[in-house]
Design a protein around this motif. Structure first.
Motif, short mmCIF file in Angstrom:
data_model
loop_
_atom_site.label_atom_id
_atom_site.label_comp_id
_atom_site.label_asym_id
_atom_site.label_seq_id
_atom_site.Cartn_x
_atom_site.Cartn_y
_atom_site.Cartn_z
N TYR A 737 0.80 -1.21 0.00
CA TYR A 737 0.00 0.00 0.00
C TYR A 737 0.85 1.27 0.00
CZ TYR A 737 -3.41 -3.55 1.23
OH TYR A 737 -4.19 -4.68 1.22
N ILE A 738 1.97 1.22 0.70
CA ILE A 738 2.84 2.40 0.71
C ILE A 738 3.35 2.69 -0.70
CG2 ILE A 738 4.95 3.42 1.63
CD1 ILE A 738 2.69 3.12 3.64
N GLU A 739 3.78 1.63 -1.39
CA GLU A 739 4.22 1.79 -2.78
C GLU A 739 3.08 2.29 -3.67
OE1 GLU A 739 7.23 1.57 -3.94
OE2 GLU A 739 8.04 1.03 -1.97
N ALA A 740 1.88 1.81 -3.36
CA ALA A 740 0.73 2.24 -4.15
C ALA A 740 0.47 3.73 -3.96
CB ALA A 740 -0.51 1.43 -3.75
N ILE A 741 0.59 4.20 -2.69
CA ILE A 741 0.36 5.62 -2.43
C ILE A 741 1.44 6.47 -3.11
CG2 ILE A 741 0.31 7.36 -0.61
CD1 ILE A 741 -0.95 5.18 1.19
N LYS A 742 2.69 6.02 -3.04
CA LYS A 742 3.76 6.74 -3.73
C LYS A 742 3.47 6.80 -5.23
CE LYS A 742 7.47 5.52 -0.49
NZ LYS A 742 8.76 4.77 -0.34
N PHE A 743 2.96 5.70 -5.74
CA PHE A 743 2.68 5.64 -7.19
C PHE A 743 1.54 6.59 -7.55
CE2 PHE A 743 1.26 3.59 -11.17
CZ PHE A 743 2.48 3.52 -11.82
N LEU A 744 0.59 6.76 -6.62
CA LEU A 744 -0.50 7.70 -6.87
C LEU A 744 0.03 9.12 -7.05
CD1 LEU A 744 -3.36 6.56 -4.47
CD2 LEU A 744 -3.41 6.61 -6.97
N TYR A 745 1.04 9.48 -6.24
CA TYR A 745 1.64 10.80 -6.40
C TYR A 745 2.32 10.93 -7.76
CZ TYR A 745 0.79 12.34 -1.63
OH TYR A 745 0.18 12.75 -0.46
N GLN A 746 2.95 9.86 -8.21
CA GLN A 746 3.56 9.89 -9.55
C GLN A 746 2.49 10.09 -10.63
OE1 GLN A 746 6.40 6.21 -8.74
NE2 GLN A 746 6.92 7.20 -10.65
N MET A 747 1.36 9.43 -10.45
CA MET A 747 0.27 9.58 -11.42
C MET A 747 -0.23 11.02 -11.44
SD MET A 747 -1.89 6.04 -10.85
CE MET A 747 -2.97 6.30 -12.26
N LYS A 748 -0.34 11.61 -10.23
CA LYS A 748 -0.80 12.99 -10.17
C LYS A 748 0.18 13.91 -10.88
CE LYS A 748 -1.59 16.84 -7.13
NZ LYS A 748 -1.33 17.43 -5.81
N ALA A 749 1.49 13.68 -10.66
CA ALA A 749 2.50 14.53 -11.30
C ALA A 749 2.47 14.39 -12.81
CB ALA A 749 3.89 14.18 -10.76
N ALA A 750 2.11 13.20 -13.28
CA ALA A 750 2.05 12.97 -14.73
C ALA A 750 0.73 13.39 -15.33
CB ALA A 750 2.31 11.48 -15.03
N GLY A 751 -0.20 13.83 -14.49
CA GLY A 751 -1.50 14.27 -15.01
C GLY A 751 -2.42 13.12 -15.35
N ILE A 752 -2.22 11.95 -14.72
CA ILE A 752 -3.03 10.77 -15.00
C ILE A 752 -4.08 10.62 -13.91
CG2 ILE A 752 -3.01 8.27 -15.35
CD1 ILE A 752 -1.57 9.81 -17.52
N GLN A 753 -5.34 10.41 -14.32
CA GLN A 753 -6.44 10.24 -13.38
C GLN A 753 -6.55 8.78 -12.97
OE1 GLN A 753 -8.43 12.59 -12.11
NE2 GLN A 753 -9.66 11.16 -10.91
N PRO A 754 -6.38 8.45 -11.69
CA PRO A 754 -6.49 7.04 -11.25
C PRO A 754 -7.92 6.53 -11.42
CG PRO A 754 -5.44 8.41 -9.58
CD PRO A 754 -6.04 9.33 -10.58
N GLN A 755 -8.03 5.22 -11.57
CA GLN A 755 -9.34 4.60 -11.67
C GLN A 755 -10.03 4.64 -10.31
OE1 GLN A 755 -9.20 0.98 -13.95
NE2 GLN A 755 -11.02 0.16 -12.91
N GLU A 756 -11.28 5.08 -10.27
CA GLU A 756 -11.97 5.29 -9.00
C GLU A 756 -12.11 4.00 -8.20
OE1 GLU A 756 -13.59 7.43 -6.02
OE2 GLU A 756 -12.73 8.23 -7.88
N SER A 757 -12.35 2.88 -8.91
CA SER A 757 -12.49 1.61 -8.19
C SER A 757 -11.19 1.23 -7.48
CB SER A 757 -12.90 0.50 -9.16
OG SER A 757 -11.91 0.34 -10.17
N LEU A 758 -10.04 1.56 -8.06
CA LEU A 758 -8.76 1.27 -7.42
C LEU A 758 -8.57 2.16 -6.19
CD1 LEU A 758 -6.42 0.87 -10.53
CD2 LEU A 758 -7.37 -0.92 -9.08
#
Length: 780
Positions: A737-758
């Protein structure tokens, strides 16, 4: 009367000066068609040839076509088209669509004769053409010249041997060809002088073509007149072709000049058509195999040919739509001017009977601007010219200082080049101009303007154009109505298109009309309306379904998936089986995918088994269906069988099989083998394969490998949300989960919208509902 004679002499002199100036300014002093040693860039082609309406000959233009080598062998052509029925045009002399002596029942000396069209298998047609060129006892010459986009219909089996369009020409003209035609003839095949409203790219594959070219400004030298229409028919009694006049009678405007008169008629032809034989010589151009001739729109051309060693000449031409702009209006106005040498030569049987009428009434049949120029017959043969409404001179970019028409050619000033912003005329501008000149608008002009509105998507222009068509009182054919439908659809006016469709006469509603409306509903997501329309067609016009293209049924199956209508989809499949369409590769693939969406895998396998020719798409569709939880092993079996069958696997195939590997509980062993194969084939950098690898490694718990593949995705491809979601899914599903949260920040920086179900899954896993996806930050 004396003043008119002077004016007429001035007009004659100015028209003759125009012939010379066009050659000097457009073609240069050489008077030859410019030859290019290689294909031009789109910009050069547009600037130096299309815009000035100037022909050119391009060498080494089609040397990369397989047709240049394979079509020289009759066996290859006969095998490729062994079961294809083609149209063969038969005449006694090889001159189809030309002037010939009229039947004895006619009061005219000449008529316009159309060929007899005979449908037969291509191998027989080719033998017929060759036998006519050698020795023909029956007195019949065969020429394959169907036109009407025949290469993409009758000869579609040869499509892979040539390019579907000329890339540099398509880019320059901003469109794809309206039609692609194939021509196969022998040394007797000949085409009389005529012009086309197309930008023509003419490519010779075998033999040679010999062109005579005249610019549109030489229209008076062609002596265009009205000739009674006739056609050849085949007499079963005599076994010969018979020429008959059309009934009801109709007249065709055609060029009167034969540039190659026989010795017996040469003197008479020269005296009858002095403007042609005594005027500037036509441009002569020979096009050889591997070369392309650019023939600008409205140029008059006459064509003869020299066959290759096998006795036939083969060519392909690409017709691109011309722009019906102000140049076209100028040409029509020039054509309407009564040149004395052409007006005084009457065609027997075409003089007007009313005493108050004159020869320009006959001219009006082919010159649509006869409202501007009118002639009256009296004792002295006076001519009255009615001036058209004045047009703002700035529209013509005419400046007396730019060009000095006085003095010798050497003293003429060159045109000044001004860096002005080019303006584009809208369809309503063209209509306003032609209405101002008093020009009646024929259907082909309306068709071109409709296409322009379809391209631009301008709804206002579309509605104004349709209103103008309705006011004109022009009888609307099915083809024109279909163009109007397509125009409204392209402009996003679906309901207006449906209103036009509903008002169409039953006889005017053909398969194209139904196809346009069905495709319009599908493209705009109106799946229920598409199904209702299809059901209506099945109930009321079932025979039209036989004429529908395969892609329409593909659209209907897609609509059935979106509306969860399995019953209708099965009915469509049953009808396709009944009429023998189910063996079509594209339909088979769609049916397999359709049944897969409803998890009717047995029905999908039935369609697959009934398909005799299985290509990459068919096999991949089957694998996609098998990539469901309980059928992953079957997907791998299908992948193996596909290789054994010798069918090429593409990036979508590997992407699909990687999905199955991700569900195999073998710790990624199978997936690693597939990964190695993609590296050998050079597919590892493809975004679809990379997404499949990230997904596979993530599901197998090999997140280091998954991250390694993810990092190899180039920056330009990292906008693909599939790779990001696959990587995020891997972290969440395996408790990182920690890696997942870090990855979410990367997605935000790249302008990618995460999937809501995830995100919801990660919130639950973290035991909190405070994990939010906001533009101003993330918080847990």
């Amino acid at each position: 009367m004396t003043e008119w004679k002077i004016l007429r002499q001035v007009s004659m002199k100015e028209v003759e000066t125009l012939w010379e100036e066009v050659r000097e300014l457009s073609l240069g002093k050489s008077g030859r068609v410019e030859r290019l040693e290689s294909p031009p860039t789109p910009l050069r082609f547009l600037r130096e040839f299309v815009s000035p309406n100037k022909p050119c000959l391009i060498s080494n233009a089609t040397l990369h076509w397989p047709a240049l080598s394979s079509w020289s062998h009759d066996d290859y052509l006969s095998r490729a088209l062994s079961n294809d029925v083609v149209s063969l045009h038969l005449t006694p002399n090889g001159r189809a669509d030309a002037l010939v002596p009229a039947p004895s029942t006619s009061s005219s000396s000449l008529c316009f004769a159309s060929p007899y069209v005979h449908r037969l298998l291509f191998p027989e047609a080719l033998r017929f053409i060759l036998s006519c060129g050698n020795a023909n006892s029956s007195g019949t010459v065969a020429y394959a010249q169907q036109q009407n986009d025949c290469f993409r219909s009758e000869y579609s089996a040869l499509a892979a041997d040539c390019e579907p369009h000329i890339p540099w020409a398509s880019q320059a003209l901003g469109c794809l060809p309206e039609a692609v035609n194939l021509w196969i003839g022998n040394h007797l095949s000949e085409t009389s002088f005529h012009k086309d409203h197309y930008e023509n790219l003419y490519a010779v594959v075998c033999g040679q073509k010999h062109f005579l070219l005249l610019p549109p400004t030489d229209v008076h030298r062609m002596y265009i007149r009205q000739y009674p229409a006739a056609h050849y028919s085949f007499s079963q009694d005599s076994g010969q072709l018979k020429l008959e006049l059309d009934n009801p009678a109709r007249y065709v405007p055609w060029c009167s000049v034969n540039p190659y008169p026989s010795p017996e008629t040469k003197d008479a032809e020269i005296s009858q058509f002095p403007l042609y034989f005594n005027g500037p010589k036509p441009l002569e151009c020979t096009v050889r195999a591997g070369e392309i001739l650019y023939l600008p729109s409205m140029w008059f051309h006459h064509v003869k040919q020299t066959p290759d060693s096998s006795g036939r000449t083969i060519a392909i031409n690409y017709w691109y739509d011309m722009q019906f702009d102000i140049k076209y209006a100028y040409f029509n106005f020039l054509q309407s001017i009564p040149y004395p040498s052409t007006c005084n030569l009457k065609l027997a049987g075409t003089e007007c009977e009313d005493s108050g009428s004159d020869m320009c009434a006959c001219l009006s049949k082919y010159a649509p601007v006869a409202d501007v120029v009118k002639m009256s017959k009296d004792g002295e043969g006076t001519i009255t010219i009615i001036q058209p409404p004045k047009i703002n001179s700035t529209a013509f970019n005419d400046n007396d200082d730019d060009y000095d028409c006085k003095g010798s050619n050497k003293e003429k000033k060159k045109k000044k080049s001004h860096s002005t912003t080019p303006t584009t005329s809208t369809p309503t501008d063209i209509l306003r101009l032609m209405d101002g000149l008093g020009l009646p608008i024929p259907p082909d002009i309306y068709a071109s303007l409709i296409k322009e509105c379809s391209t631009t998507g301008d709804a206002t222009q579309a509605t104004q154009l349709h209103a103008h068509i309705n006011r004109s009182g022009l009888p609307l054919s099915s083809a024109l109505l279909n163009r109007i439908l397509l125009m409204y659809v392209s402009c996003g006016l679906i309901h207006t298109a449906r209103h036009v469709f509903d008002k169409m006469n039953v006889l005017n509603k053909n398969s194209i009309s139904w196809a346009i409306m069905l495709a319009a509903y599908m493209d705009n997501g109106f799946y229920e309306e598409a199904i209702f329309l299809f059901v209506e067609m099945m109930e009321l016009h079932s025979t039209i379904m036989l004429e529908l293209p395969a892609w329409i049924f593909i659209c209907v199956l897609k609509a059935c998936v979106h509306t969860m209508n399995l019953t209708l989809g099965k009915q469509v499949h049953g009808w396709l089986l009944k009429v023998g369409y189910a063996t079509n590769l594209f339909l088979s693939c769609s049916l397999i995918s359709f049944y897969g969406k409803f998890r009717c895998l047995d029905d999908a396998d039935f369609v697959f088994d009934q398909t005799s020719e299985r290509n990459t798409v068919i096999w991949t569709a089957k694998m996609v269906n098998k990539c469901q939880e309980e059928h992953t092993h079957e997907a791998l079996v299908a992948f193996t069988e596909m290789g054994r069958a010798g069918v090429k696997r593409n990036k979508f195939t590997y992407s699909s099989v990687l999905r199955a590997c991700g569900r195999m509980k073998d710790h990624g062993r199978c997936g690693r083998l597939i990964h190695a194969t993609t590296i050998k084939l050079g597919l590892e950098s493809d975004i679809y394969v990379q997404c499949g690898l990230v997904d596979m490694y993530g599901k197998c718990g090999l997140l280091i490998e998954a991250r390694r593949v993810f990092e190899t995705v180039s920056d330009t491809k990292k906008t693909n949300i599939g790779c990001w979601n696959a990587m995020l899914t891997g972290y969440i599903r395996h408790g990182l989960y920690i890696e997942a949260i870090k990855f979410l920040y990367q997605m935000k920086a790249a302008g990618i919208q995460p999937q809501e179900s995830l995100l919801n899954e990660l919130r639950i896993a973290c035991g909190s509902t405070t994990l939010e996806n906001k533009t101003d930050g993330m918080r847990i």
